[in-house]
Write a protein that holds these residues in place. Sequence first.
Motif, PDB file in Angstrom:
ATOM      1  N   LEU A  44       0.905  -1.208   0.031  1.00 53.39           N
ATOM      2  CA  LEU A  44      -0.050  -0.034   0.055  1.00 53.39           C
ATOM      3  C   LEU A  44       0.936   1.148  -0.021  1.00 53.39           C
ATOM      4  CD1 LEU A  44      -2.840  -0.832   2.384  1.00 53.39           C
ATOM      5  CD2 LEU A  44      -3.158  -0.328  -0.049  1.00 53.39           C
ATOM      6  N   VAL A  47       2.379   1.744  -3.608  1.00 48.02           N
ATOM      7  CA  VAL A  47       1.479   2.220  -4.596  1.00 48.02           C
ATOM      8  C   VAL A  47       0.949   3.556  -4.183  1.00 48.02           C
ATOM      9  CG1 VAL A  47      -0.676   1.871  -6.082  1.00 48.02           C
ATOM     10  CG2 VAL A  47       0.820   0.190  -5.639  1.00 48.02           C
ATOM     11  N   GLY A  48       0.520   3.699  -2.833  1.00 46.29           N
ATOM     12  CA  GLY A  48      -0.216   5.041  -2.560  1.00 46.29           C
ATOM     13  C   GLY A  48       0.815   5.912  -2.394  1.00 46.29           C
ATOM     14  N   LEU A  49       2.069   6.080  -2.288  1.00 41.68           N
ATOM     15  CA  LEU A  49       3.045   7.194  -2.086  1.00 41.68           C
ATOM     16  C   LEU A  49       3.249   7.547  -3.538  1.00 41.68           C
ATOM     17  CD1 LEU A  49       4.531   8.594   0.044  1.00 41.68           C
ATOM     18  CD2 LEU A  49       6.464   7.251  -0.030  1.00 41.68           C
ATOM     19  N   ALA A  50       3.430   6.717  -4.527  1.00 37.21           N
ATOM     20  CA  ALA A  50       3.805   7.032  -5.861  1.00 37.21           C
ATOM     21  C   ALA A  50       2.516   7.542  -6.472  1.00 37.21           C
ATOM     22  CB  ALA A  50       3.974   5.683  -6.570  1.00 37.21           C
TER      23      ALA A  50
ATOM     24  N   TRP E  46      -7.389  -1.571  -3.385  1.00 36.81           N
ATOM     25  CA  TRP E  46      -6.775  -1.410  -4.664  1.00 36.81           C
ATOM     26  C   TRP E  46      -7.775  -0.745  -5.968  1.00 36.81           C
ATOM     27  CZ3 TRP E  46      -2.057  -1.207  -3.727  1.00 36.81           C
ATOM     28  CH2 TRP E  46      -1.484  -2.167  -3.037  1.00 36.81           C
ATOM     29  N   LEU E  49      -7.366   2.727  -5.351  1.00 33.72           N
ATOM     30  CA  LEU E  49      -6.153   3.603  -5.535  1.00 33.72           C
ATOM     31  C   LEU E  49      -5.936   3.475  -7.056  1.00 33.72           C
ATOM     32  CD1 LEU E  49      -3.840   2.164  -2.765  1.00 33.72           C
ATOM     33  CD2 LEU E  49      -4.169   4.584  -3.495  1.00 33.72           C
ATOM     34  N   GLN E 117       9.144  12.649  -6.565  1.00 30.72           N
ATOM     35  CA  GLN E 117      10.267  11.605  -7.349  1.00 30.72           C
ATOM     36  C   GLN E 117      10.710  12.415  -8.343  1.00 30.72           C
ATOM     37  OE1 GLN E 117       7.181   9.150  -8.789  1.00 30.72           O
ATOM     38  NE2 GLN E 117       7.733   7.283  -7.758  1.00 30.72           N
TER      39      GLN E 117
END
Lengths: 93, 89, 157, 105, 310
Positions: A44, A47-50, E46, E49, E117
């Motif tokens: 989690l 994926v969540g942070l990205a 998911w 998300l 990033q």
Amino acid sequence: MSTGLLYALAGVLLFVMGMAGAIIMAGALRKILAFNIMGSGAFLVLVGLAQRDGIPDPVPQAMVLTGIVVAVASTALALALARRLAADGDEER
Amino acid sequence: MTGLELPLALFLMLNLIAALFRVARGPTAADRMLAALLFGTTGVGMLLLLAYAGGHPSLVDVALVLALLAAIAGAAFAGRAWTKESDDA
Amino acid sequence: MRVAPVLRRTLAFALLWWVLVEGSSVSWGIGLASVGLATFASLRLWPPAHWRISYAGVAAFAGWFLLESAKGAVQVAALAFQRRPDLAPRIIEISLALPAGAATVLIVNVLNLLPGTMCTDVEGKILRVHVLDGRLPVVEEVRAAEARIARMLGVTQ
Amino acid sequence: MPDSAREFFSAVFLVIGAFFYLAGTVGLLRFPDVYTRLHALTKADNLGLGFLVLGLAVQAESLAAALKLLLIWPLTLAASATVGYLIARRARALGISPWLRPEDR
Amino acid sequence: MNLALVFDLLLALMLLWSAWRALAAPNATRAVVMFIVFGLFLTLAWGRLDAPDIALAEAAIGAGLTGALLLDAVRTLGESAGADAGGARSPWRWPVLAFSPLLAVILVVAVLEAPQQLVDLPAVVERNMGLSGVTHPVTAVLLNFRGYDTLLEVAVLLAALFGLLALAQGAASAATRESFLLHTLARLATPPMIVVAGYLLWAGAHQPGGAFQAAAVLAAAAVLLHLAGLLPAWVAPGRLLRLGLAGGLLVFLAVAILPLAHAPLLTYPPAWAGALILLVETALTVSLGLVLAGLFLFLSGRSLRDEETR
């Protein structure tokens, strides 16, 4: 707060919960469950942070997808180990 | 999209939470197995609503897979591990 | 092996594939392969039987089933929202007239979805049914369901 | 069908579906034993899903997409009926006796 | 208040609650049931998300494989293996419980303060989609851009299965005669499951789906057949099964090595990429399906304890 960030934070808490469980719990099965919860938490976060800006990111998604399949394989292997341990324990007794 | 999908998904979530707390409390092992039924109906319903609430249309496929496999969890629940002991503790 | 059931099943799985891909016509290769595999698996798991399924019977059954399952849900809803749910459950035993096998399976499934009945046990031809309201004429309803299934599958009771 | 009519029917079906889900949950919370609770879940929730699927299928863009939604319903029905039976049988095997009205006992 | 946010908050809370119950439930069976419920909530998460690929895999594996695997383990290990949920006897109990909140705070701050990033990965993937041979980004990443990860992952899965085979001892239980209703459902549901697996494999090229999800559905079909008593547990892999298990990896390796003459490992010529990925994915679906099914079928019912009581 974005959806991604919210689930990343939930993932952090799951990771810590799973880690504590994996150390404290006595039964092999509980340790395996705890490890899985820990892993799900890490997925989690990945994926969540990205995706905290709300843009889907296929790279961590692909990584986590393979991660889930590896996790179920390692769970099966760990269960086989636990059975073998239980069986050997019985023999010694 | 009627704008109702997300509120209804939230409504189903509240239903699922109430039902799960009830199911987790038991008192018998059979009561806890009812969780498997909630998978098939409420879980599938929520995924469908999320798919049409502006989420990804592929969530319909997820709902389909869940509906197709819902019986396995139920069969495993009902057929495998429950004994009288797992009820006592 | 007779050809008709093979064709029928292939057609059914092809229809399923068409629905799944939402009518897309790209790459029928995988579709043909999986339809073929599915037909093969279904013939292995469920060899064609010698029933004469009547299509009119199926349609009539489906309509009746939809109506009855709505009734079942309404009954449960009414009971759930009553100030004190007026339940009078009991377990009754019914001796089935339908032949064993698919017909029995079907009636057990159907009874589980119909108003006020839930099968708890099947022993040979004896069906044990949990009834939500024992004051209602449940046995007659089970008989009616049996008759409809018999008509649809073309089996004699 | 014009879009406004579609939306209207969709909303009506969705709300009816949600109502039956609620009935199932209330039944689950209020009914006295596992057998009666099984009745609540296998009947009310399934019809709830049926209406929900119907409400969404009205909105679907193509016939195939609508059929895909409608396909989910019988799948869930089959699973529910089978799992319901397995649970009821298991409950009897575990020796859980059904709840009876005081006057029937 | 924003409805979506309320939904997400509730879902996150239920994730934590079900995970907590899975760890703290008083016996192993209940713990496993709560873990399966956790899987359902994770599937929904998911979905929220925007990761339907993961949701598909989680749904198929969580509902079809994990539950059966864990419940079978409870049966053979006995409730005792999961007992002592509180871990009262562990000397680590108090240090860990004291340290955990601290770690949680540190990690939460780290997540909140995480720098942006440096490389905008979604944009990079987007730019290169034309070279990948497919139009679904997750599949492009899995089988083209980061193909070697996937290649090694398949090898890891196979290694896990070999490890399991080496450990499993005692006789596998014969297929049990289960309820005729489940029997019927399994016979009716398996063929559509094959079609759905094929569909997921087909979908992978341009929408969520692919070899992993398709394999998980196939494995679930095998689990259902076994639970219904139609498929006996596997004892030792015969030649054909061995070929099936390893076939996916071999095809993947062959496709990876072939272009070596004039390009680095795993670079497909763009013109061929689509067809090669389809070939690899098809082979992987069959192999991974067998491997995942094997994880359950080789293990099912095996325990020395059963034999002793017999």
